[in-house]
Design a protein around this motif. Structure first.
Motif, PDB file in Angstrom:
ATOM      1  N   ALA A 175      -6.562  -2.453  -7.158  1.00 28.35           N
ATOM      2  CA  ALA A 175      -5.635  -1.340  -7.365  1.00 28.35           C
ATOM      3  C   ALA A 175      -4.336  -1.732  -8.047  1.00 28.35           C
ATOM      4  O   ALA A 175      -3.682  -0.882  -8.647  1.00 28.35           O
ATOM      5  CB  ALA A 175      -5.336  -0.658  -6.036  1.00 28.35           C
ATOM      6  N   THR A 176      -3.929  -3.004  -7.974  1.00 23.94           N
ATOM      7  CA  THR A 176      -2.689  -3.366  -8.667  1.00 23.94           C
ATOM      8  C   THR A 176      -2.801  -2.979 -10.136  1.00 23.94           C
ATOM      9  O   THR A 176      -1.859  -2.467 -10.732  1.00 23.94           O
ATOM     10  CB  THR A 176      -2.404  -4.869  -8.529  1.00 23.94           C
ATOM     11  OG1 THR A 176      -2.286  -5.183  -7.157  1.00 23.94           O
ATOM     12  CG2 THR A 176      -1.124  -5.245  -9.250  1.00 23.94           C
ATOM     13  N   CYS A 177      -3.976  -3.225 -10.712  1.00 23.35           N
ATOM     14  CA  CYS A 177      -4.170  -2.865 -12.119  1.00 23.35           C
ATOM     15  C   CYS A 177      -4.768  -1.471 -12.281  1.00 23.35           C
ATOM     16  O   CYS A 177      -4.381  -0.731 -13.171  1.00 23.35           O
ATOM     17  CB  CYS A 177      -5.088  -3.875 -12.808  1.00 23.35           C
ATOM     18  SG  CYS A 177      -4.374  -5.519 -12.897  1.00 23.35           S
ATOM     19  N   LEU A 211       0.833  -1.212   0.000  1.00 25.51           N
ATOM     20  CA  LEU A 211       0.000   0.000   0.000  1.00 25.51           C
ATOM     21  C   LEU A 211       0.864   1.258   0.000  1.00 25.51           C
ATOM     22  O   LEU A 211       0.568   2.231  -0.702  1.00 25.51           O
ATOM     23  CB  LEU A 211      -0.936  -0.011   1.216  1.00 25.51           C
ATOM     24  CG  LEU A 211      -2.028  -1.092   1.213  1.00 25.51           C
ATOM     25  CD1 LEU A 211      -2.816  -1.051   2.521  1.00 25.51           C
ATOM     26  CD2 LEU A 211      -2.961  -0.930   0.025  1.00 25.51           C
ATOM     27  N   ARG A 253       2.338   1.804  -3.417  1.00 25.18           N
ATOM     28  CA  ARG A 253       1.375   2.371  -4.365  1.00 25.18           C
ATOM     29  C   ARG A 253       1.180   3.867  -4.129  1.00 25.18           C
ATOM     30  O   ARG A 253       1.098   4.653  -5.072  1.00 25.18           O
ATOM     31  CB  ARG A 253       0.027   1.672  -4.217  1.00 25.18           C
ATOM     32  CG  ARG A 253      -0.001   0.306  -4.833  1.00 25.18           C
ATOM     33  CD  ARG A 253      -1.461  -0.118  -4.888  1.00 25.18           C
ATOM     34  NE  ARG A 253      -1.586  -1.534  -5.093  1.00 25.18           N
ATOM     35  CZ  ARG A 253      -2.538  -2.281  -4.510  1.00 25.18           C
ATOM     36  NH1 ARG A 253      -3.400  -1.736  -3.679  1.00 25.18           N
ATOM     37  NH2 ARG A 253      -2.601  -3.559  -4.771  1.00 25.18           N
ATOM     38  N   ASP A 260      -8.600  -1.285  -2.918  1.00 20.21           N
ATOM     39  CA  ASP A 260      -7.161  -1.406  -2.645  1.00 20.21           C
ATOM     40  C   ASP A 260      -6.721  -2.858  -2.629  1.00 20.21           C
ATOM     41  O   ASP A 260      -5.652  -3.211  -3.110  1.00 20.21           O
ATOM     42  CB  ASP A 260      -6.825  -0.777  -1.281  1.00 20.21           C
ATOM     43  CG  ASP A 260      -6.749   0.741  -1.367  1.00 20.21           C
ATOM     44  OD1 ASP A 260      -6.684   1.256  -2.500  1.00 20.21           O
ATOM     45  OD2 ASP A 260      -6.782   1.378  -0.304  1.00 20.21           O
ATOM     46  N   MET A 301      -2.249 -10.088 -10.004  1.00 20.03           N
ATOM     47  CA  MET A 301      -3.302  -9.587 -10.888  1.00 20.03           C
ATOM     48  C   MET A 301      -4.175 -10.711 -11.439  1.00 20.03           C
ATOM     49  O   MET A 301      -4.926 -10.506 -12.389  1.00 20.03           O
ATOM     50  CB  MET A 301      -2.668  -8.814 -12.057  1.00 20.03           C
ATOM     51  CG  MET A 301      -1.927  -7.572 -11.616  1.00 20.03           C
ATOM     52  SD  MET A 301      -1.185  -6.673 -12.993  1.00 20.03           S
ATOM     53  CE  MET A 301       0.331  -7.573 -13.203  1.00 20.03           C
TER      54      MET A 301
END
Lengths: 761, 163, 420
Positions: free
Chosen positions: C323-325, A283, A286, C319, B40
């Motif tokens: 959120a990774t993508c 987190l 990011r 999150d 992902m």
């Protein structure tokens, strides 16, 4: 079986050896001359060129084998990258020591414990590392027998070795440990070893199960990713969007206040977060990434123009020639702009050109490392291919003496060459060095691995060959353009974090692996009989994208080019492609694999095939020095689905003495599947923002539905002959056979890799 | 605190409820089987079973496990007593680097529990989400086929949802 | 098309009893031929390939795992399953014995060579508008594909629905046979021809009546396989108005830089359109942009503003799983040029249905490796409440008013999915 990774450092052998170099010139592989003090192609220094395998690098027996009261320990500087060599090396040691596998420890690549064998790469492990252990173990065995003979007062030839015990005819016996008492193994290895009888091997030649498989299938700790020392902190890095981008701003303060965040590191263009929990680190990463503003400073070519761009960049030209059918391969010193090769002359001249796009190593697990700076020693656990060069790089990066850095290999996800392993180890070292006492684990994210691993280079080749009226080869002109395939860690600047920190260090200038192993020109010199060969390697020294070693280096496309030429020449002279190849070869082992593959496949000159089907055949001896591999395969294309289905693959290989037949088969199958994926599908998308392949949707690779229906591997064993290595020998022939089969199936001979997107743009 | 049941044992962990299950399994429960591959849902290295369905644990909020059974490769057997798929992978030496293998075994388990004797095409389609980079596919398929032939993992009478 | 399943089957049930109409349902068999009865040239075949791609034939007739055009795709309906047929030139199980006349009759009237009526899952009410030349080319292309022996699986329908003559009544209502060629060479006319005929866009994008005929506003939006096929006549009034360029890019690549990726039943359509001449796609986009309504559509009823705790839960889930993508400054945005999630049509649209379906189903991998827009399916990963929280949160990141009843809609969507 047990291993002992954490054995304390007991002595410094290298210091003793540093001054002991012998100035002896030696003909390696026939033509390449190496001398003491020189580095080999894997980055290790030759100390005694007369010795077999990697004993050249580390001639002292006790560097390889130690025997004390606690038992026998065999050490190797080579590492397990997934190919199964740990098991194979262990087998070699066991047979040559006449010890059961489970009766000794086997330690791999640890700068504090094992010989420096440079990198584990280039299908060298069995050839160099296996050979070293083969001889070291045989020599130590003989020393043990002699020592036992003295202790038991029995002639050595009357002693029998059994299960780690040396037995006299009268029933008295000594363990290896007893026999070794008082025996100094700190002795220089000899050039020859006591012979061993291949027919008596208990392990060599047998499909011993892999020593690492139980943990891998049951969820045991098997990888550096699985290490969790007490007090470990989790780190993530934030990388620029592309090479050369500089950091304008980032909200370090806000991220520092996020839950669990212990430290945010900002040094020049280098950004990282360290947190207590892994998810907290993600987190924070990011948030830091979202807050970061970058200024792009470079422009990048795209996929359509890259091959033209390569020809405009600064380069060095390396000209390699071979005159006469049995002539030596000679590589001249590089020049700035070599005169172009004279045109080939002959009864018939054919020309073939091929291109390849950038490819990713694409490890399934992004790179990871763990480091701790404690008690004056920085210890780094890494899945690097070369812990010794890495240690030197990290020491240089941090300004530490090498003695204060220890790099220990622990397996990671398969790397297939120079991926992010060294760089992430440098990340971990850099962060640990700033946070003494805390073990720091750095895990790259998928997009970071894809965006920042050194790529397999985009290349272009151009081959012109002249033949006489009968089809005999008379002249060979091969030209190729490529960025480097060997940007290994020769200085700290070759480690990615070194470019980003404010006290940045530039990478050392590129320099190719010389012939006969070759770099971009690997396998460019044909094994076929031709009296006049010239290879022009246009070695591009300014990289629009960082590139380095990926399995088989230039051999992948060079073999495609050569074999496409052989197909074309066969057709031009009205010959069957297999018969034509056989007619141009003298090496009986080369002919044997070709004949075996053709026979097992049921190769016929003009098969009656349904529409959209094609067969292809290809051959290469890896680097012209290592394993032989011939492949025949059949494909079906489906233009509506833009698909190529590989139906069946038949291969014959000769890798010298086979240590582990099942392990060899596994490697060959893997090489075929992997090369199919490269050749059919893979290309890094490049464009205005640099590398635009960040994941598996933007860098698609082969999935289960595309796996060949069948692969048959035929092995030709050569008991008593040198180990030749296996992991990279199928890459070139697979690609070449696919190109040929797809050409037949579609009626289009396409030499633009990857094939599928170029067939159906 | 979040309560979750993994391989039959109940654990209480103090994490943000949106934390992906993968991180909880690996860090809080020290289970190595599920691997971080892409985060992902593109590679399958992190595959675990939740109520018998294969899911990407990297995209599975730990809070979604409430009232559900999580199974990982650790739950299928041990080095001393491997489960049927684990044994088949060992018998065929279906490993190179092995990083993807736990995810492969878990996904295959889901299929073989639901379908006694899947066809080759069913196996390949089912395994499509999981990537292997070493090219061990031939052996992975072979190992799955071997267990499929015995049907021993099939849960008799259980009719899984169509997919 | 495969997605119009429910309505006409229901209609057929109602009509099955009306046997009196059966008399009009009789059609003669057309004699078999040994080989195609027209001269087949490479040019004709090449043109046919484009026609077949524009007609989306492969979407239903080349299902994954089956040889091309050999059929076998099961179209699930609440009443049973209808399987697509083999249209390879296999004599016994395909169309190998079909003359051009037989092929044209099937395309224009929905009648098989032997005279039986075809279910209108096969969109002959649109294909009837295709010109003779295009049909001839399609015939030439299909007849030169590899013949595959593949009998269609038996349809799994209750008895009344197996009574095909009843379809004649449906045809009386909905079939208007005859070609509708482009009136001039303009892109607009070409586009109209493709949209109405081969492309059969309205079979999904127009609402269906009770017996499965298109009865809503033409291209005014419909429902397909649990997804909402958006109205195509209000694209100009979208929060980010569509343009010909955006629409062309979307149809060709499956990704519009300002609207997101195609998904659900539209995904195979955009896959197909990647194979046709770009000028045809441009024509489709041009035509569609000329049929835009002058007034924006009336705004749907807005829902209540979500409470802060729901938004917080949704944000946390975002999150955790998205959120990774889809996170700010992430690689999807910076390296792949994907639009921010808040800009996507699914989140900007009038109902939450497509956002929910996107979360549930994702976007599957293409059948063969190629660069793509993939998204994992979250049906097994997220509970209904979590999906609702997530979708409510995501909607709050757009400039649009909240959707009403998101939670109920998630339940309904999942139920629709379970029927699939």
């Amino acid at each position: 079986m047990t291993t002992d990774r954490d054995e304390p450092v007991s002595r410094s052998r290298r210091a003793f050896l540093a001054g002991g170099g012998l100035m002896v010139s030696f003909a390696l592989f026939g033509s390449l001359r190496v001398s003491a003090g020189q580095e080999n192609t894997l980055g290790a220094t030759i100390l005694n060129p007369k010795l077999p395998g990697d004993l050249k690098i580390e001639p002292m027996l006790d560097a390889w084998i130690r025997i004390d009261a606690s038992g026998v320990t065999v050490c190797s500087g080579k590492v397990e990258l997934g190919t199964g060599v740990r098991t194979a090396l262990w087998q070699v040691a066991a047979d040559q020591l006449a010890l059961p596998l489970e009766r000794f420890r086997f330690v791999t690549a640890d700068t504090a414990l094992t010989p420096d064998e440079g990198y584990t790469a280039g299908s060298h492990t069995m050839a160099d590392g296996g050979t070293a252990i083969f001889h070291a173990a045989a020599q130590v065995r003989a020393m043990l027998v002699d020592a036992a003979a003295r202790k038991l007062a029995v002639p050595p030839e009357r002693l029998v070795l059994e299960n780690g015990v040396i037995k006299a005819p009268d029933g008295r016996q000594l363990t290896y440990e007893d026999a070794a008492a008082g025996l100094d193994l700190h002795r220089m290895a000899t050039e020859t070893s006591p012979p061993s009888d291949p027919s008596a091997y208990r392990y060599i030649g047998k499909s011993v199960p892999r020593v690492d498989i139980l943990a891998k299938v049951t969820g045991g700790a098997a990888y550096v990713q699985d290490m969790r020392p007490d007090g470990m902190l989790h780190a993530r890095v934030v990388r620029p969007p592309n090479h050369g981008a500089t950091l304008v701003s980032a909200d370090v303060d806000a991220v520092s206040r996020m839950p669990g965040v212990v430290r945010v590191v900002h040094d020049g263009d280098y950004l990282a977060v360290v947190a207590r929990g892994e998810w907290q680190a993600v987190l924070a990463m990011r948030a830091l990434q979202a807050s970061a503003r970058w200024r792009q400073t470079e422009t990048f070519p795209d996929n359509a123009t890259i091959h033209d761009v390569l020809k405009t960049l600064p380069r060095l030209d390396y000209v390699t020639t071979r005159q006469g059918v049995d002539g030596e391969v000679h590589q001249a010193a590089p020049v700035a702009n070599a005169a172009p090769a004279a045109a080939s002359t002959g009864a018939r001249v054919e020309r073939v050109e091929a291109t390849k796009q950038y490819v990713l190593h694409g490890s399934i697990g992004p790179s990871c490392a763990l480091a701790v700076w404690r008690d004056g020693i920085l210890t780094v656990w890494t899945h690097s291919q070369g812990v010794f060069p890495l240690r030197a790089g990290i020491a240089g990066l941090l300004g530490l003496p090498k003695e204060q850095v220890r790099c220990v290999h622990v397996e990671g996800s398969g790397c297939y060459g120079h991926n992010g392993a060294d760089d992430v180890a440098a990340d971990a070292a850099l962060l640990a060095h700033r946070m003494p006492g805390a073990p720091i684990r750095v895990q790259w994210m998928r997009d970071q691995e894809a965006g920042w691993e050194p790529l397999g280079p985009a290349m272009e080749t151009s081959l012109e060959v002249a033949t006489d009226a009968d089809g005999a080869l008379t002249a060979w002109r091969h030209a190729l353009w490529s960025t480097p395939h060997n940007e290994r860690i020769t200085n700290p600047g070759r480690l990615l974090p070194a470019w980003l920190v404010s006290q940045s260090i530039a990478p050392s200038p590129p320099s190719p692996i010389p012939q006969p192993e070759g770099d971009a020109d690997r396998n460019a010199v044909p094994l076929y009989r031709v009296p006049d060969v010239r290879v022009d390697m246009h070695f591009v020294t300014q990289m629009p994208f960082r590139t380095s070693a990926m399995r088989s280096l230039g051999a992948h496309i060079n073999v495609v080019t050569i074999e496409a030429m052989m197909d074309r020449l066969a057709a031009a002279h009205g010959k069957d492609p297999v018969a034509y190849r056989l007619a141009q070869l003298d090496d009986p082992r080369a002919k044997a694999v070709i004949q075996r593959a053709a026979e097992a496949f049921g190769w016929t000159a003009n098969p009656a095939l349904p529409p959209n089907r094609g067969v292809g055949f290809a051959f290469a001896r890896y680097k012209n020095l290592m394993g032989y591999c011939a492949i025949a395969l059949e494909v079906e294309v489906d233009p509506d689905r833009r698909a190529v289905r590989v139906d069946r693959v038949v291969t014959a290989v000769d890798c010298g003495q086979i240590v582990n037949p099942d392990g060899l088969t596994n490697q060959i199958e893997g090489g075929i599947v992997q090369s199919s994926s490269w050749t059919l599908y893979e290309q890094v998308r490049i464009g205005a923002v640099g590398v635009e392949s960040v994941d598996w949707q933007s860098y698609p690779i082969l999935r289960f539905p595309q796996v060949p229906a069948r692969i048959d591997v035929h092995m030709i064993d050569q008991p008593g002959m040198p180990f030749l290595g296996a992991a990279e020998i199928a890459q070139g022939p697979t690609a070449a056979a696919l190109v040929s089969a797809v050409a037949q199936a579609t009626g289009r001979r396409l030499l633009r890799l990857p094939l599928v997107p170029h067939l159906w743009p | 605190m979040i309560e979750l049941t993994v391989n039959g044992a109940t654990h209480r962990v103090d994490v943000d409820p949106a934390t992906p299950l993968l991180y909880v399994l690996r860090n809080e429960l020290a289970l190595n089987g599920a691997k971080f591959g892409c985060g992902m849902g593109q590679c399958g290295a992190c595959t675990v079973l939740v109520d018998d369905r294969p899911v990407f644990s990297c995209l599975y909020p730990v809070s979604s496990t409430a009232g559900r059974r999580v199974r990982t490769v650790e739950g299928f057997g041990t080095p001393e007593k491997p489960g049927p798929l684990q044994q088949a992978f060992i018998d065929r030496q279906a490993v190179q680097c092995g990083y993807c293998i736990a995810g492969m075994i878990v996904r295959a388990q889901a299929l073989l529990e639901r379908v006694a004797h899947p066809t080759e095409q069913q196996i390949r389609e089912h395994m499509n989400p999981n990537l292997c980079r070493c090219g061990t596919h031939m052996r992975i398929l072979d190992a799955i086929r071997a267990v499929a032939a015995t049907g021993e993992l099939h849960r008799a009478g259980e009719k899984g949802p169509a997919s | 098309m495969r997605w119009r399943r429910t309505g006409y089957v229901a209609g057929a049930v109602l009509l099955a009893g009306v046997i009196v109409f059966a008399a009009i349902a009789w059609q003669p068999a057309i004699p078999p031929v040994k080989s195609p009865d027209i001269a087949i040239t490479p040019e004709l075949v090449s043109k046919g390939r484009t026609v077949v791609a524009l007609g989306d034939c492969a979407v239903c007739h080349s299902p994954e795992g089956h040889p091309a055009f050999s059929g076998g795709l099961g179209l699930r309906t609440p009443f049973g399953v209808i399987y697509t047929t083999n249209i390879t030139p296999d004599v016994e199980t395909g169309i190998g014995a079909w003359s051009l006349d037989a092929f044209m009759r099937a395309m224009r009237h929905g009648v098989s060579r032997d005279g039986h009526l075809l279910y209108p899952a096969f969109p002959y009410i649109h294909y009837t508008k295709v010109t003779d030349d295009d049909l001839r080319a399609a015939y030439a292309y299909l007849m030169t594909q590899p013949a595959v022996h593949a009998p269609a699986p038996r349809n799994d329908l209750p008895l009344p629905l197996r009574f095909r003559p009843a379809l004649a009544v449906w045809n009386l209502l909905y079939l208007r046979p005859g070609a509708a060629p482009a009136l001039d060479a303009s892109p607009r006319e070409r586009g109209r021809y493709l949209v109405e005929g081969l492309g059969h866009c309205s079979s999904c994008h127009t609402a269906l009546g009770i017996i499965g005929g298109e009865s809503g506003r033409y291209l005014g939006g419909g429902d397909v396989d649990g997804w909402h096929a958006p109205a195509l006549d209000v694209l100009a009034h979208a929060p980010r108005p569509w343009t010909v360029e955006q629409l062309s890019a979307y149809l060709t690549t499956g990704l519009a830089s300002e609207h997101g990726a195609s998904a659900g039943p539209m995904r195979p359509v955009t896959d197909n359109l990647g194979d046709v001449p770009p000028e045809d796609v441009h024509a489709i986009a041009t035509y569609l942009m000329t049929i835009q309504t002058s007034q924006p559509p009336t705004a749907p009823k807005a829902g209540a503003v979500a409470d802060a705790s729901q938004l917080a839960r949704g944000h946390a889930l975002f999150d955790g799983v998205c959120a990774t993508c889809h996170g700010d400054g992430g690689p999807m945005e910076t390296q792949l040029g994907r639009p921010p999630l808040a800009a996507s049509s699914a989140l900007q649209g009038p109902t939450p249905r497509n956002a929910i379906m996107m979360v549930l189903q994702g976007i599957p991998w293409p059948s063969h490796p190629k660069p793509t827009a993939y998204m994992p399916a979250f049906a097994d990963n997220l509970t209904d409440d979590q999906i609702a929280d997530l979708v409510v949160y995501l909607r709050s990141t757009t400039s649009q008013p909240p959707w009403p009843d998101v939670r109920d809609e998630v339940r309904r969507a999942r139920k629709d999915l379970s029927h699939d």
